[in-house]
Motif scaffolding. Sequence first.
Motif, PDB file in Angstrom:
ATOM      1  N   GLY A 215       8.461   1.118 -20.110  1.00 41.01           N
ATOM      2  CA  GLY A 215       9.378   0.812 -19.018  1.00 41.01           C
ATOM      3  C   GLY A 215      10.551  -0.021 -19.498  1.00 41.01           C
ATOM      4  O   GLY A 215      10.716  -0.307 -20.677  1.00 41.01           O
ATOM      5  N   VAL A 216      11.373  -0.406 -18.523  1.00 40.96           N
ATOM      6  CA  VAL A 216      12.524  -1.281 -18.753  1.00 40.96           C
ATOM      7  C   VAL A 216      12.580  -2.244 -17.579  1.00 40.96           C
ATOM      8  O   VAL A 216      12.286  -1.864 -16.438  1.00 40.96           O
ATOM      9  N   ILE A 217      12.950  -3.486 -17.848  1.00 37.99           N
ATOM     10  CA  ILE A 217      13.112  -4.474 -16.783  1.00 37.99           C
ATOM     11  C   ILE A 217      14.597  -4.624 -16.488  1.00 37.99           C
ATOM     12  O   ILE A 217      15.389  -4.925 -17.395  1.00 37.99           O
TER      13      ILE A 217
ATOM     14  N   THR B  68      15.918   5.226 -24.611  1.00 36.88           N
ATOM     15  CA  THR B  68      15.154   4.799 -25.784  1.00 36.88           C
ATOM     16  C   THR B  68      13.675   4.697 -25.469  1.00 36.88           C
ATOM     17  O   THR B  68      12.815   5.160 -26.234  1.00 36.88           O
ATOM     18  N   GLN B  69      13.334   4.086 -24.335  1.00 39.47           N
ATOM     19  CA  GLN B  69      11.926   3.905 -23.984  1.00 39.47           C
ATOM     20  C   GLN B  69      11.251   5.233 -23.668  1.00 39.47           C
ATOM     21  O   GLN B  69      10.117   5.479 -24.080  1.00 39.47           O
ATOM     22  N   LEU B  70      11.938   6.113 -22.957  1.00 40.05           N
ATOM     23  CA  LEU B  70      11.348   7.405 -22.610  1.00 40.05           C
ATOM     24  C   LEU B  70      11.134   8.271 -23.847  1.00 40.05           C
ATOM     25  O   LEU B  70      10.219   9.100 -23.885  1.00 40.05           O
ATOM     26  N   ALA B  71      11.966   8.061 -24.857  1.00 43.18           N
ATOM     27  CA  ALA B  71      11.823   8.843 -26.093  1.00 43.18           C
ATOM     28  C   ALA B  71      10.537   8.506 -26.835  1.00 43.18           C
ATOM     29  O   ALA B  71      10.091   9.275 -27.685  1.00 43.18           O
ATOM     30  N   THR B  72       9.934   7.350 -26.518  1.00 44.51           N
ATOM     31  CA  THR B  72       8.690   6.956 -27.197  1.00 44.51           C
ATOM     32  C   THR B  72       7.455   7.580 -26.562  1.00 44.51           C
ATOM     33  O   THR B  72       6.360   7.464 -27.122  1.00 44.51           O
TER      34      THR B  72
ATOM     35  N   GLU C 255       0.826  -1.209   0.000  1.00 48.18           N
ATOM     36  CA  GLU C 255       0.000   0.000   0.000  1.00 48.18           C
ATOM     37  C   GLU C 255       0.859   1.258   0.000  1.00 48.18           C
ATOM     38  O   GLU C 255       0.444   2.296  -0.519  1.00 48.18           O
ATOM     39  N   ASN C 256       2.059   1.181   0.567  1.00 46.06           N
ATOM     40  CA  ASN C 256       3.004   2.288   0.412  1.00 46.06           C
ATOM     41  C   ASN C 256       3.462   2.385  -1.042  1.00 46.06           C
ATOM     42  O   ASN C 256       3.661   3.487  -1.581  1.00 46.06           O
ATOM     43  N   MET C 257       3.636   1.222  -1.666  1.00 46.75           N
ATOM     44  CA  MET C 257       4.000   1.208  -3.087  1.00 46.75           C
ATOM     45  C   MET C 257       2.934   1.915  -3.917  1.00 46.75           C
ATOM     46  O   MET C 257       3.232   2.714  -4.807  1.00 46.75           O
ATOM     47  N   LEU C 258       1.654   1.657  -3.635  1.00 45.83           N
ATOM     48  CA  LEU C 258       0.560   2.254  -4.399  1.00 45.83           C
ATOM     49  C   LEU C 258       0.539   3.769  -4.277  1.00 45.83           C
ATOM     50  O   LEU C 258       0.102   4.470  -5.199  1.00 45.83           O
ATOM     51  N   ALA C 259       1.022   4.292  -3.151  1.00 44.82           N
ATOM     52  CA  ALA C 259       1.051   5.749  -2.972  1.00 44.82           C
ATOM     53  C   ALA C 259       2.062   6.409  -3.897  1.00 44.82           C
ATOM     54  O   ALA C 259       1.998   7.621  -4.126  1.00 44.82           O
ATOM     55  N   GLY C 260       2.999   5.626  -4.451  1.00 42.28           N
ATOM     56  CA  GLY C 260       4.034   6.216  -5.294  1.00 42.28           C
ATOM     57  C   GLY C 260       3.798   6.092  -6.781  1.00 42.28           C
ATOM     58  O   GLY C 260       4.583   6.605  -7.575  1.00 42.28           O
ATOM     59  N   VAL C 261       2.728   5.412  -7.194  1.00 41.48           N
ATOM     60  CA  VAL C 261       2.577   5.140  -8.625  1.00 41.48           C
ATOM     61  C   VAL C 261       1.701   6.149  -9.345  1.00 41.48           C
ATOM     62  O   VAL C 261       1.597   6.111 -10.565  1.00 41.48           O
ATOM     63  N   GLY C 262       1.043   7.062  -8.643  1.00 42.18           N
ATOM     64  CA  GLY C 262       0.188   8.035  -9.319  1.00 42.18           C
ATOM     65  C   GLY C 262       1.001   9.049 -10.106  1.00 42.18           C
ATOM     66  O   GLY C 262       1.920   9.660  -9.581  1.00 42.18           O
ATOM     67  N   GLY C 263       0.668   9.207 -11.362  1.00 41.19           N
ATOM     68  CA  GLY C 263       1.291  10.240 -12.175  1.00 41.19           C
ATOM     69  C   GLY C 263       2.584   9.851 -12.843  1.00 41.19           C
ATOM     70  O   GLY C 263       3.189  10.674 -13.528  1.00 41.19           O
ATOM     71  N   ILE C 264       3.039   8.621 -12.683  1.00 44.87           N
ATOM     72  CA  ILE C 264       4.284   8.242 -13.329  1.00 44.87           C
ATOM     73  C   ILE C 264       4.033   7.935 -14.803  1.00 44.87           C
ATOM     74  O   ILE C 264       2.919   7.630 -15.208  1.00 44.87           O
ATOM     75  N   ASN C 265       5.094   8.025 -15.611  1.00 42.67           N
ATOM     76  CA  ASN C 265       4.927   7.743 -17.034  1.00 42.67           C
ATOM     77  C   ASN C 265       5.841   6.645 -17.541  1.00 42.67           C
ATOM     78  O   ASN C 265       5.846   6.333 -18.731  1.00 42.67           O
ATOM     79  N   ALA C 266       6.624   6.024 -16.661  1.00 41.75           N
ATOM     80  CA  ALA C 266       7.460   4.891 -17.053  1.00 41.75           C
ATOM     81  C   ALA C 266       7.848   4.137 -15.794  1.00 41.75           C
ATOM     82  O   ALA C 266       7.793   4.685 -14.691  1.00 41.75           O
ATOM     83  N   VAL C 267       8.255   2.888 -15.973  1.00 41.16           N
ATOM     84  CA  VAL C 267       8.599   2.061 -14.817  1.00 41.16           C
ATOM     85  C   VAL C 267       9.910   1.339 -15.080  1.00 41.16           C
ATOM     86  O   VAL C 267      10.149   0.837 -16.176  1.00 41.16           O
ATOM     87  N   LEU C 268      10.775   1.354 -14.074  1.00 43.07           N
ATOM     88  CA  LEU C 268      11.961   0.503 -14.080  1.00 43.07           C
ATOM     89  C   LEU C 268      11.635  -0.665 -13.158  1.00 43.07           C
ATOM     90  O   LEU C 268      11.613  -0.521 -11.942  1.00 43.07           O
TER      91      LEU C 268
END
Length: 641
Positions: free
Chosen positions: A108-110, A165-169, A67-80
């Motif tokens: 995102g990128v893994i 590369t991913q953010l450029a898309t 639930e702390n994780m969920l508080a950080g995901v609003g408004g993001i545009n990519a994920v590592l």
Amino acid sequence: MLVIGTAGHVDHGKSTLIRAITGIDPDRLKEEKARQMTIDLGFAWFTLPDGNLVGVIDVPGHRDFIENMLAGVGGINAVLFVIAADEGVMPQTREHLAIIDLLGIPTGVIALTKIDLVRDPDWLDLVQVDILDAISGTVLDGVPIVPVSARTGAGLAELQTALSTQLATLPPVIDSGKPRLWIDRVFSVSGFGTVVTGTLLDGTLTVGQEIELQPSGLRGRIRGLQTHNQALETALPGSRVAVNISGIEKRDVHRGHLLTLPDTIKPSQRISARFHHLPDSSRPLRHNAEVKLFCGAAERLARVRLLDTDSLAPGANGWLQLELTEPLPVVKGDRYILRYPSPGETIGGGDMIQTGVAPRYRRNRPEVIAALETMTRSTPIELVIQTLNANGLPMSVAQLSNITGLNGEVVSTVLDTASDAVIVLNNDLWVTQTSLTVLFKRLSRLLSDFHKAEPLRMGIRPESLAQQLNFASPTLEALLNLAVQREVVTRTSTGSVASYGYAVQMTKAQRTGIERLREAFANAPYTPPSYKEAVGLASEAVVIAMIEWGELVRLAPEVLLTPGVLHEFAAATEQILAADGQITIKALRDRFATSRKYAQAILEYFDKLGITRRWDDDHVIGSGDWSHLPRDEHSYPVVAP
């Protein structure tokens, strides 16, 4: 930009990777350092090799802190997305992946971390296969997987390149003029007062502006703005921002509050929404179930009202209303996550369709569901797409603005964010995927008809296609460029257009004519047959085809040469010009023992290309380039047996 970890709790994991990339330790709490495990949100930033500055939100990877994780995901545009190579895909990996998928995070990128702890390369291969299986069909399907070691530094450069590369898309960030900042951290600075941080959405903030906190309604004023320790006068949407607020005490601000401009958002107590129930949920979602709602950095208790069923099975989609215990400042289109309170379990999510003052709908009414479906189609995106589909042809922003009545900036923003539904053919010509399919079928039909009528020709000239399609040349060129990428058509070396994979068809008599012409041009290279004579040796269809193939060059109405011989004349002309500064028809004629007709036609051809220019009765060096000559290494067409 979000960094999310799912790979266990020991060193060389997610937080260590962030330290290696950014030089900043995202674990702020003593307990985090003692347990070597992220418990709350951490923050960092770094500059990519391409110069772009990236903000990082480090979220907990352990299931106990989801639930702390969920508080950080609003408004993001990519994920590592971080997975440890020595552990592979874990249960929390799948839960985090489901959340990312529900939120529709676009790219995102893994990062496959701790590869230094894995000695068996076969194990690394197995882990990557497992990852590919886990991400199949999700928003991360197809993103790069980069093996790294934060301890040794292996793969860190490749990871940053993949991120660039991913953010450029990503499409440009929307600025609707209604800024929203979900507050994920609150603190005070001596002498400055209250400071809040978050990711800015939908608009800009400026020093001196009056702001409002929702849902409390408290108002203050922006005293200062910073992004990654850099002071700003104006903060732009999409950026991580620290806002120094005057007029509001720290004790009155909490994570999950929304900072916005006064009177721009009305908090919602009831929300109508589309919902996707995760296939791995432990049980059906029942009407009146109590859930936790997560949106932005906020969390609310809510009760579910299923509108089209009494029970929604795992994996199913449905319509629901959420009755909140406390109001929440959300807007149409916001994405959300639902969890069961106890035992904690992520069960699904979706997007909000009706916010503000939503009526309490009666259940199991087809007209209610139809009305909600209509609301989903009444967005500017739907309006623009419907207009493009109705027109069927590529349209500009100005045309769409005139037809839809939407502001040009709104249309541009809609088009930039509707990449799944629309295609841009050039800087300002747009078409839907549906219309594009129809256009490609029409194009294929025209080419098929042409090939049947002209089996010797490699393709049709673009000018003829433009006329038949009633397209302006720039529109056709843009369409053809995409058709080549999609392997619908082929562009020949001479610029003609053919069906993809088309093979020239010829009769036995035409093959004989071609060989006869080749022999005639080889036997008299500098005084070859005229156009009329060539037609007599074969046929006009064969001569036209050989010109199109690049096997013959037509210098004048009656003058034909092979490209190789033309290059011999060009080399001699260049040599004479270098020696004498000029060349005459007689000099070129005598050099090759040809006739005046050919020498004159050749020099006039060079004049047209700008390689030479006429000076009285002579020709001198022009401003053109010898590379403008037709290629000597022409490619013959594929010929069907």
